[in-house]
Scaffold this active site. Structure first.
Site, short mmCIF file in Angstrom:
data_model
loop_
_atom_site.label_atom_id
_atom_site.label_comp_id
_atom_site.label_asym_id
_atom_site.label_seq_id
_atom_site.Cartn_x
_atom_site.Cartn_y
_atom_site.Cartn_z
N CYS A 83 -25.68 -44.82 -33.05
CA CYS A 83 -24.56 -44.21 -33.82
C CYS A 83 -23.58 -45.04 -34.51
O CYS A 83 -22.69 -44.86 -35.29
CB CYS A 83 -23.96 -43.17 -32.67
SG CYS A 83 -24.90 -42.55 -31.73
N HIS A 333 -22.53 -35.53 -37.54
CA HIS A 333 -22.76 -36.97 -37.13
C HIS A 333 -24.05 -37.30 -37.45
O HIS A 333 -24.92 -37.20 -36.69
CB HIS A 333 -22.44 -36.89 -35.44
CG HIS A 333 -22.76 -38.12 -35.10
ND1 HIS A 333 -22.55 -39.31 -35.52
CD2 HIS A 333 -22.84 -38.56 -33.48
CE1 HIS A 333 -22.74 -40.28 -34.88
NE2 HIS A 333 -23.21 -39.97 -33.67
#
Ligand SMILES: [Zn+2]
Lengths: 384, 148
Positions: A83, A333
């Site tokens: 991420c 996300h």
């Protein structure tokens, strides 16, 4: 040392189910950053492409995307830290420019997560942890962060309501962000009565997957002068650290060590302290992640992050505005694009171009971007 | 006709670890034999004294001076943290609900699952528990934490 600046930023809308291919998705952010900076593709000496490859059918997407953006024959690099891939990309671009190897580098992050089911996606994300020793127990990202949440809440006597207040804030700002995937207001009661995902985290404590892309153009001071760019945002500090992947290797659970270390490095390099920061973007994949970030970055003492959110100090009018673009909780996300999106938000803030989300006269901004469950931590400090 | 050339047999004991194993073979495959024998085991480097859990056969501190031995996880550890899942990844749905946890033994920590028979309202951070080898309904092996 000469300075390195950001001269262009771009981001696609974050959404579920982007109706196009990965090169087209990446192009959306590329186009916006090119138009924002006013540079030509011939000004860009190299690209850093960032994503988490397990979502892509395309092997080695860097070359494909560089070509589609007209950035061949320049060299292209590929970075992956889950991420935090695109803030790792920014650090690489910084190093390439600061070393004098290149004068202008584009960092292009993307992720198209919608081609696989949510369960498959959770399983892949779980495999961002220790596949030999943890995954056989049936682990998922929310469960790992939930373990940090359990330890945090118990250690400091903080409540699930304090975590929910973070989601209420994210939702408040998400509706002001035209590029956010989730634009609805959420009240405290809705957060608290939602179904558990992995206790103590409930549905609204968790962000959603998304498709998206982000682009950042980094240039040397010399190049910025040549281009006569009038609104550079300077990169003042770049910190990065890693932590044990297996939870059994961690010395504590009420914070993320990699975030603490990356923050300390970035502040030291910038010669600044937490109270100097005017506006911050922190990695709120889960509400607990933002709460720990307040403390790991030094905006609050350990255990006192709750006071920041209870007193609305992390709202736009507060002492340290955090995620006033809605954060990952509202934006969504898209793994490889997330860090670049956070950097874009801070660049817009520091230029005074953040629209409804603008905080008053910011001087220094910070980005905290975490890969995996604190496996990687990147902190970037910028200023004007 | 000449005999078919025999391929060396692959030691894939680690396929048996957990509800679904993502690793077939490792240099610490003996971990599975310990589980079969009802024991949870880690390794310790005799050269530097470091305890490794999860076990490993290589020591980054001692390199070629490494002398690794197995030890059995005994006694109790303190529950450092845990979470009960309402959703599971692909392949784990039949196990729901289940809780994952970390037990702190002092010299090392152990990541695993809380035994399904333990009522969750009796589980709290700080609770003394012990790790126990366990056979899953699908015949696979893992270990679970039970109250001391
Ligand atoms: Zn050793």
């Amino acid at each position: 040392m000469s300075q390195v600046g950001i001269i262009g930023v771009g981001q696609s809308a974050f959404s579920r189910g982007y109706p196009g291919s990965i090169r087209e998705l990446a192009f959306e952010a590329f186009q916006e950053a090119m138009m924002d900076s006013g540079v030509q593709t011939t000004d860009i000496d190299a690209t850093v492409i960032c994503s988490s490859p397990e979502y892509d059918k395309q092997r080695s997407p860097a070359g494909v995307i560089a070509e589609y953006c007209g950035l061949t024959p320049q060299p292209t690099f590929y970075t992956e830290t889950l991420c935090s891939s695109s803030s790792t990309g920014l650090k690489l671009a910084y190093a390439l420019v600061e070393s004098g190897l290149h004068d202008c580098v584009m960092v292009l992050g993307f992720q198209k997560m919608s081609e696989i089911s949510s369960a498959e996606s959770q399983e892949r994300m779980g495999r961002g942890a220790d596949i030999q020793w943890e995954s056989p127990f049936g682990t998922m990202m929310p469960a790992y962060y939930a373990m940090h949440a359990r330890a945090y809440l118990d250690h400091f006597g903080v409540t699930e309501e304090d975590l929910a207040l973070i989601r209420v804030k994210a939702a408040f700002y998400g509706q002001k962000n035209p590029k956010a995937g989730f634009k609805k207001v959420v009240d405290l009661e809705t957060c608290l009565s939602a179904d558990p995902v992995s206790k103590p985290l409930k549905v609204f404590d968790c962000c959603a997957n998304a498709d998206g892309s982000s682009a950042i153009i980094v240039a040397s001071e010399k190049k910025i002068k040549e281009l006569k760019n009038e609104k550079p945002v300077w990169i003042l500090g770049v910190g990065a650290a890693s932590a044990p992947v297996n939870m059994a290797g961690r010395d504590k659970f009420h914070g993320l060590r990699a975030a603490e270390l990356a923050g300390q490095q970035a502040f030291q390099m910038a010669g600044l302290k937490p109270s100097d920061i005017s506006v911050a973007e922190v990695h709120d994949c889960f509400t607990i992640a933002e709460m720990m970030a307040y403390e790991n970055l030094g905006f609050a003492k350990p255990g006192q992050g709750k006071d920041l959110i209870r007193n609305k100090e992390t709202y736009a009018e507060g002492s340290i505005p955090v995620n006033v673009d809605g954060g990952l909780l509202s934006k969504g996300h898209p793994i490889g694009a997330t860090g670049g999106s956070q950097i874009r938000t801070i660049v817009l803030q520091l230029r005074g171009e953040a629209g409804d989300m603008q905080v008053k006269n910011p001087k220094y901004g910070l980005v905290h971007n975490i890969g995996g469950v604190g496996l990687y931590g990147n902190v970037t400090i910028m200023g004007v | 006709m000449a005999d078919k050339k025999k391929k060396p047999e692959i030691d894939a004991r680690f396929k048996k670890f957990g509800t679904v194993s993502f690793t077939a073979t490792t240099k610490v495959n003996d971990f599975i034999d310990y589980l079969e024998d009802g024991k949870v085991a880690g390794t310790r480097c005799k050269t530097c004294g470091t305890y490794y859990f999860p076990p490993r056969s290589q020591c980054y501190k001692c390199l070629d001076k490494t002398e690794m031995e197995w030890f059995v996880v005994e006694g109790t550890g303190k529950l450092a943290t845990f979470s009960e899942l309402s959703y599971a990844p692909v392949g784990f749905g039949d196990d729901l609900p289940y809780a994952i946890a970390v037990l702190d033994y002092g010299d090392y920590k152990v990541f695993g699952r809380i035994a399904p028979k333990v009522p969750m309202d009796q589980v709290a951070v700080g609770k003394e528990m012990r790790a126990k080898a366990n056979r899953l309904p699908n015949g696979q092996l893992n270990y679970v934490f039970e109250p001391a």
